[in-house]
Design an enzyme around this catalytic site. Sequence first.
Site, mmCIF file in Angstrom:
data_model
loop_
_atom_site.group_PDB
_atom_site.id
_atom_site.type_symbol
_atom_site.label_atom_id
_atom_site.label_comp_id
_atom_site.label_asym_id
_atom_site.label_seq_id
_atom_site.Cartn_x
_atom_site.Cartn_y
_atom_site.Cartn_z
ATOM 1 N N LYS A 122 81.193 -56.744 32.732
ATOM 2 C CA LYS A 122 82.514 -57.280 32.421
ATOM 3 C C LYS A 122 82.497 -58.034 31.090
ATOM 4 O O LYS A 122 83.391 -57.870 30.251
ATOM 5 C CB LYS A 122 82.998 -58.189 33.564
ATOM 6 C CG LYS A 122 83.283 -57.402 34.836
ATOM 7 C CD LYS A 122 83.584 -58.251 36.066
ATOM 8 C CE LYS A 122 83.712 -57.289 37.278
ATOM 9 N NZ LYS A 122 84.230 -57.926 38.492
ATOM 10 N N GLN A 171 83.587 -63.757 40.877
ATOM 11 C CA GLN A 171 82.906 -62.577 41.406
ATOM 12 C C GLN A 171 82.605 -62.760 42.903
ATOM 13 O O GLN A 171 82.068 -63.781 43.315
ATOM 14 C CB GLN A 171 81.612 -62.324 40.610
ATOM 15 C CG GLN A 171 80.921 -61.010 40.925
ATOM 16 C CD GLN A 171 81.687 -59.776 40.450
ATOM 17 O OE1 GLN A 171 82.554 -59.855 39.580
ATOM 18 N NE2 GLN A 171 81.380 -58.632 41.008
ATOM 19 N N ASP A 174 92.306 -60.378 39.084
ATOM 20 C CA ASP A 174 91.893 -59.515 40.193
ATOM 21 C C ASP A 174 93.080 -59.058 41.042
ATOM 22 O O ASP A 174 92.977 -58.084 41.780
ATOM 23 C CB ASP A 174 90.943 -60.284 41.129
ATOM 24 C CG ASP A 174 89.469 -60.049 40.826
ATOM 25 O OD1 ASP A 174 89.136 -58.934 40.382
ATOM 26 O OD2 ASP A 174 88.676 -60.977 41.054
HETATM 27 N N1 L34 Z 1 86.303 -60.829 42.184
HETATM 28 N N2 L34 Z 1 84.634 -59.387 42.858
HETATM 29 C C1 L34 Z 1 85.781 -59.603 42.196
HETATM 30 N N3 L34 Z 1 86.435 -58.610 41.534
HETATM 31 C C2 L34 Z 1 85.938 -57.355 41.529
HETATM 32 O O1 L34 Z 1 86.595 -56.365 40.936
HETATM 33 C C3 L34 Z 1 84.715 -57.097 42.184
HETATM 34 N N4 L34 Z 1 84.099 -55.872 42.168
HETATM 35 C C4 L34 Z 1 83.401 -55.411 43.378
HETATM 36 C C5 L34 Z 1 82.428 -56.534 43.788
HETATM 37 N N5 L34 Z 1 82.987 -57.868 43.620
HETATM 38 C C6 L34 Z 1 84.094 -58.154 42.878
HETATM 39 C C7 L34 Z 1 83.476 -55.357 41.088
HETATM 40 O O2 L34 Z 1 83.610 -55.801 39.965
HETATM 41 C C8 L34 Z 1 82.686 -54.174 42.876
HETATM 42 N N6 L34 Z 1 82.705 -54.291 41.437
HETATM 43 C C9 L34 Z 1 82.010 -53.430 40.561
HETATM 44 C C10 L34 Z 1 82.184 -53.513 39.182
HETATM 45 C C11 L34 Z 1 81.494 -52.690 38.327
HETATM 46 C C12 L34 Z 1 80.607 -51.768 38.813
HETATM 47 C C13 L34 Z 1 80.437 -51.664 40.187
HETATM 48 C C14 L34 Z 1 81.131 -52.495 41.043
HETATM 49 C C15 L34 Z 1 79.853 -50.908 37.856
HETATM 50 O O3 L34 Z 1 79.850 -51.175 36.685
HETATM 51 N N7 L34 Z 1 79.157 -49.880 38.331
HETATM 52 C C16 L34 Z 1 78.374 -49.007 37.495
HETATM 53 C C17 L34 Z 1 76.895 -49.196 37.752
HETATM 54 C C18 L34 Z 1 76.442 -50.580 37.479
HETATM 55 C C19 L34 Z 1 74.963 -50.786 37.744
HETATM 56 O O4 L34 Z 1 74.160 -50.147 37.077
HETATM 57 O O5 L34 Z 1 74.624 -51.599 38.616
HETATM 58 C C20 L34 Z 1 78.793 -47.581 37.800
HETATM 59 O O6 L34 Z 1 78.596 -46.719 36.950
HETATM 60 O O7 L34 Z 1 79.280 -47.344 38.903
#
Ligand code: L34
Length: 286
Positions: free
Chosen positions: A54, A98, A121
């Site tokens: 982020k 988060q 959010d």
């Molecule tokens: N307050 N909490 C709040 N807002 C959110 O919108 C979230 N979420 C979920 C968990 N808690 C939160 C997220 O940000 C899930 N989440 C989230 C955000 C980004 C990614 C996955 C979940 C992401 O970038 N995923 C990458 C892989 C990242 C890695 O290598 O670990 C992907 O390509 O899916």
Amino acid sequence: MSAVIIDGKQISASFKEKMRERIVELEAKYGRKPCLAVIIVGEDPASQSYVRGKIKAAAFVGMDSRLIELPATISEEELLGHIADLNADGGVDGILVQLPLPRHINSDKVIEAIVPMKDVDGFHPMNVANLWLGLESMVPCTPKGIMKLLETTGINPDGKIAVIVGRSNIVGKPVAKLLLDANATVIIAHTHTADLKKITLQADILVVAAGKIGLLKGDMVKPGAVVIDVGIGRNSEGKLAGDVDFQSVSQSAGYLTPVPGGVGPMTITMLMENTIECFINRMNAV
Ligand code: L34
């Protein structure tokens, strides 16, 4: 047959490119950039990775950000104090805490403490109510990202059967409302659904947000269906994986989002969009 893979990473890159130009214009117009504040409590590696994403995205699109890292032992009261400071800070447009939070902290209370105007959010009860009433609201990032993935890929939910597996406040419920608004016929399945396969086989669009790695197998998908995998975790080999068994589902689905590189990057990109939206709302309110 083999599914078309929906490239969330690439789609999100093209959205961020446009936002970067937009922010240059906004800065010229309003005299400063949007600013996102992110609070992370504790040291969960997955949360740290998402939060890093982020902050990195904010830098990429050219907005300001503040990262507030707090120890897992922080009291609820102290955390609420940080939120009150950010609420009052005129230079902060968006506030994100988060999730998940440590067990001794009541996340409902924390979410309610964020002033709705800075609730990037879209989790505050005021925003949730407005969303369900069809009034102007902040739309939660993951559901918004899913709708943009469908739109960008040329998939129109109008008249289709959409099945959502999972009923969380963050994904299942809001995405159901967005699909309903897009004129889909919506079914929400969950842990107590008696015959999940019977339900998922009906889906033209299937959104899987169950939090169970590999739950959805190929024989649970109607040939040609659009499958959106919201799950993210580690499989038995320690590799990132979703709620969809990619191997088998990619044989039967028409379209499929990968993990990683599907919904995750879109969640982050929509957070940037929501921050810009909060910024503009605030600039026009004063
Ligand atoms: N307050 N909490 C709040 N807002 C959110 O919108 C979230 N979420 C979920 C968990 N808690 C939160 C997220 O940000 C899930 N989440 C989230 C955000 C980004 C990614 C996955 C979940 C992401 O970038 N995923 C990458 C892989 C990242 C890695 O290598 O670990 C992907 O390509 O899916």
